[in-house]
Design a protein around this motif. Sequence first.
Motif, short mmCIF file in Angstrom:
data_model
loop_
_atom_site.label_atom_id
_atom_site.label_comp_id
_atom_site.label_asym_id
_atom_site.label_seq_id
_atom_site.Cartn_x
_atom_site.Cartn_y
_atom_site.Cartn_z
N GLN A 181 14.00 8.36 -27.23
CA GLN A 181 13.77 8.76 -28.62
C GLN A 181 12.34 9.22 -28.83
OE1 GLN A 181 15.06 5.13 -30.61
NE2 GLN A 181 16.78 6.28 -31.49
N ARG A 182 11.38 8.50 -28.27
CA ARG A 182 9.96 8.86 -28.43
C ARG A 182 9.64 10.18 -27.73
NH1 ARG A 182 7.31 4.00 -30.03
NH2 ARG A 182 8.70 3.25 -31.64
N ARG A 209 11.77 12.59 -27.25
CA ARG A 209 12.39 13.62 -28.10
C ARG A 209 11.49 13.94 -29.29
NH1 ARG A 209 17.30 11.29 -29.56
NH2 ARG A 209 18.00 11.72 -27.46
N SER A 210 10.85 12.91 -29.87
CA SER A 210 9.97 13.15 -31.01
C SER A 210 8.72 13.94 -30.60
CB SER A 210 9.57 11.84 -31.68
OG SER A 210 8.68 11.11 -30.88
#
Length: 133
Positions: free
Chosen positions: A63-64, A66-67
């Motif tokens: 997730q990180r 992707r951010s």
Amino acid sequence: MENRLKKLKKSIDHSEYSNLTFTNDHKRNVMNRIRQTEERDEDILLAVLQLLAEPKTGFELTQRLRSRGIKKFEEDEGALYTLLHSIELKNWVGSTWNDHKQKEYYLQSKGKKIVKKAEHPTKALNLMALLER
């Protein structure tokens, strides 16, 4: 062009930005960066190491990443775990099981030194070459 975009362009032309000028080389470099869709392995590795300054599960790490705009692992999550395993073998990161029975990865002292060197502006460090040793 839509009417609202025309108005935006017109307001930009008459604002502080109207005095800015860019060389053709600068414009070309900006366009090349915009078109660049392939993430460099070295940049991905550095991002992973930076994000592991605090313990994270593979899911949290994905997730990180992707951010940060890194999409390499979206279709192939297994590749992230392969990378994590290889840097764990190098003792750059460690892992432990948390209370929820999830494996968390964290940066070890060797990994912290590598990140510090890689982030130093005057030192050129080839992370991928270090990983392959």
